[in-house]
Design a protein around this motif. Sequence first.
Motif, PDB file in Angstrom:
ATOM      1  N   LYS A 200      62.858   5.582  45.555  1.00 52.36           N
ATOM      2  CA  LYS A 200      62.199   6.528  46.457  1.00 52.36           C
ATOM      3  C   LYS A 200      61.165   5.819  47.331  1.00 52.36           C
ATOM      4  O   LYS A 200      60.560   4.839  46.916  1.00 52.36           O
ATOM      5  CB  LYS A 200      61.533   7.639  45.649  1.00 52.36           C
ATOM      6  CG  LYS A 200      62.529   8.526  44.905  1.00 52.36           C
ATOM      7  CD  LYS A 200      61.820   9.639  44.163  1.00 52.36           C
ATOM      8  CE  LYS A 200      62.830  10.533  43.434  1.00 52.36           C
ATOM      9  NZ  LYS A 200      62.171  11.631  42.696  1.00 52.36           N
ATOM     10  N   GLU A 201      60.991   6.357  48.535  1.00 55.67           N
ATOM     11  CA  GLU A 201      60.007   5.797  49.457  1.00 55.67           C
ATOM     12  C   GLU A 201      58.616   5.849  48.828  1.00 55.67           C
ATOM     13  O   GLU A 201      58.202   6.866  48.280  1.00 55.67           O
ATOM     14  CB  GLU A 201      60.028   6.600  50.758  1.00 55.67           C
ATOM     15  CG  GLU A 201      59.097   6.056  51.818  1.00 55.67           C
ATOM     16  CD  GLU A 201      59.178   6.872  53.100  1.00 55.67           C
ATOM     17  OE1 GLU A 201      58.282   6.702  53.951  1.00 55.67           O
ATOM     18  OE2 GLU A 201      60.113   7.682  53.251  1.00 55.67           O
ATOM     19  N   LYS A 202      57.884   4.735  48.886  1.00 54.09           N
ATOM     20  CA  LYS A 202      56.540   4.684  48.313  1.00 54.09           C
ATOM     21  C   LYS A 202      55.752   3.565  48.955  1.00 54.09           C
ATOM     22  O   LYS A 202      56.303   2.674  49.598  1.00 54.09           O
ATOM     23  CB  LYS A 202      56.593   4.501  46.798  1.00 54.09           C
ATOM     24  CG  LYS A 202      57.200   3.189  46.334  1.00 54.09           C
ATOM     25  CD  LYS A 202      57.073   2.992  44.831  1.00 54.09           C
ATOM     26  CE  LYS A 202      57.994   3.906  44.071  1.00 54.09           C
ATOM     27  NZ  LYS A 202      58.001   3.605  42.620  1.00 54.09           N
ATOM     28  N   ASN A 203      54.432   3.617  48.761  1.00 54.86           N
ATOM     29  CA  ASN A 203      53.554   2.598  49.330  1.00 54.86           C
ATOM     30  C   ASN A 203      52.340   2.411  48.429  1.00 54.86           C
ATOM     31  O   ASN A 203      51.331   3.095  48.577  1.00 54.86           O
ATOM     32  CB  ASN A 203      53.124   2.985  50.744  1.00 54.86           C
ATOM     33  CG  ASN A 203      52.365   1.854  51.437  1.00 54.86           C
ATOM     34  OD1 ASN A 203      52.159   0.792  50.874  1.00 54.86           O
ATOM     35  ND2 ASN A 203      51.938   2.108  52.674  1.00 54.86           N
ATOM     36  N   THR A 204      52.457   1.486  47.486  1.00 59.75           N
ATOM     37  CA  THR A 204      51.351   1.143  46.592  1.00 59.75           C
ATOM     38  C   THR A 204      51.166  -0.372  46.649  1.00 59.75           C
ATOM     39  O   THR A 204      52.038  -1.077  47.165  1.00 59.75           O
ATOM     40  CB  THR A 204      51.645   1.571  45.139  1.00 59.75           C
ATOM     41  OG1 THR A 204      52.731   0.783  44.624  1.00 59.75           O
ATOM     42  CG2 THR A 204      52.007   3.050  45.061  1.00 59.75           C
ATOM     43  N   PRO A 205      50.047  -0.886  46.123  1.00 57.19           N
ATOM     44  CA  PRO A 205      49.813  -2.338  46.182  1.00 57.19           C
ATOM     45  C   PRO A 205      50.936  -3.174  45.551  1.00 57.19           C
ATOM     46  O   PRO A 205      51.217  -4.274  46.002  1.00 57.19           O
ATOM     47  CB  PRO A 205      48.505  -2.514  45.407  1.00 57.19           C
ATOM     48  CG  PRO A 205      47.795  -1.214  45.590  1.00 57.19           C
ATOM     49  CD  PRO A 205      48.877  -0.180  45.581  1.00 57.19           C
ATOM     50  N   ASN A 206      51.594  -2.641  44.505  1.00 58.05           N
ATOM     51  CA  ASN A 206      52.623  -3.402  43.793  1.00 58.05           C
ATOM     52  C   ASN A 206      54.040  -2.898  44.025  1.00 58.05           C
ATOM     53  O   ASN A 206      54.980  -3.415  43.430  1.00 58.05           O
ATOM     54  CB  ASN A 206      52.332  -3.404  42.291  1.00 58.05           C
ATOM     55  CG  ASN A 206      51.071  -4.185  41.962  1.00 58.05           C
ATOM     56  OD1 ASN A 206      50.806  -5.225  42.553  1.00 58.05           O
ATOM     57  ND2 ASN A 206      50.288  -3.670  41.029  1.00 58.05           N
TER      58      ASN A 206
END
Length: 444
Positions: A200-206
């Motif tokens: 799924k589309e996501k945007n976290t540091p890792n």
Amino acid sequence: MKKKLSFLLVYIITAMMVINSSITAFADETYDNVDLISNYGVVIDYETGQVLGGKNIDAKVYPASTTKIWTAYLVVKNTKNLDEPIEITEPPGVDGSCMYLEVGEIFTVRELLQGLLIHSSNDAAVVLAKYVSGSIEEFANLMNEEAKKAGALNTHFNNPHGLPDENHYTTPYDMAMLARKAMSDKTIREIVNMKSISFKEKNTPNSKVHFSRYFTNTNLFLTSNDNMTYKGQSVPIKYDIVDGIKTGYTDDAGRCLLSSAVKNNMRVIAAVFKSNGTNVYVDSRTLLDYGLENYTSKTIINKEDYMKTKRVLLTKEKEFIYKPKSSYKLIMKNGEYSESDYSYKEKLDYDLPIYEGDKVGTLEVYNGRKLEKTIDLVSTSELHSTFAFFTESNFFKVLFKIILFLILAFILFIVYVIVRKKYKRKMKRLAKKNKKRNSQRKKK
């Protein structure tokens, strides 16, 4: 002269016929010929690696994306943490089936392995190869080195994905053996048996996924709702005893498939190459069924049932538990009877401390008086000396080495002193003799 030449020619032809018939006879004795649509296929027993049947099992073929099962195995083997994130820092630069990885995205090693094996992603293969070895060339070298160790002697890899390359080839037997090696890893067994995967589309540091992705396993044995004609009947392509492994396709390689199936406590692995359409599944099922229906597995040593303890004095735990690293099974063709009188002999050999998984000896399996198999014995528990504070402490280990060095240096010094004294005495004696000789010569 003509007679001699004729005789020589007849002799050479006869010799070649004898040699050829000998080779054919040897091949026939090695494995059962199985009637396949394709010209290239093999089925082996997973536990022993024994060839059960096939057709042209040592012929040169192109592996296509079945290559990726070996890529995956080497990635797992050379990665300490499969959940370590990998950032895509440059375009993978490869065509064909892909996850369409974008610069800036971050996936874990495990996720890229899933894309590699489930969707057959070429870009995931490139990223993982560079992650392990730094370059495609170095990873290909690793693939070849490890393939030779695994017994694939007629295989050469030039890339981690299997895209067309004249110097990227294998044989049905070699590829089945590499698949067998790969299936010894729990993570790979889990991934190749998955029906699908989604990111799924996501945007976290890792973890950064620019757009959502959903992939269905390319192995129709696991996912298909269609039928195929098998032994004159219409049967589902999906086969409930199959739990992997990997598909492959290029124009030059044709349809390729590595398959694993389990039935009656016996696992077999099939490899089919240069096929077309659903025929690759027909041939694969033919091979899988042939192995499972015509051979029986007989367990001689079961590693789960064989569990022993060893008492050791002056230890904290008093004893440790050990078992064989692997089971030992025989594969026999149905109807065959093999006389056997099996016995085993343990040879323990260990040093403290012992940790779980450490080798603590060997188990020799005899059939009558013949040594048939040697299996490593491994500890399933830990064992530490009562004096572990001294024997296992890094400080005391270093201190002990220093003391040992000083003692050795002292001994060497004493030896040096003794030798030097002897040398001086010898020189004094020689000096006295020379002085005496000189005085005698003067008198004369």
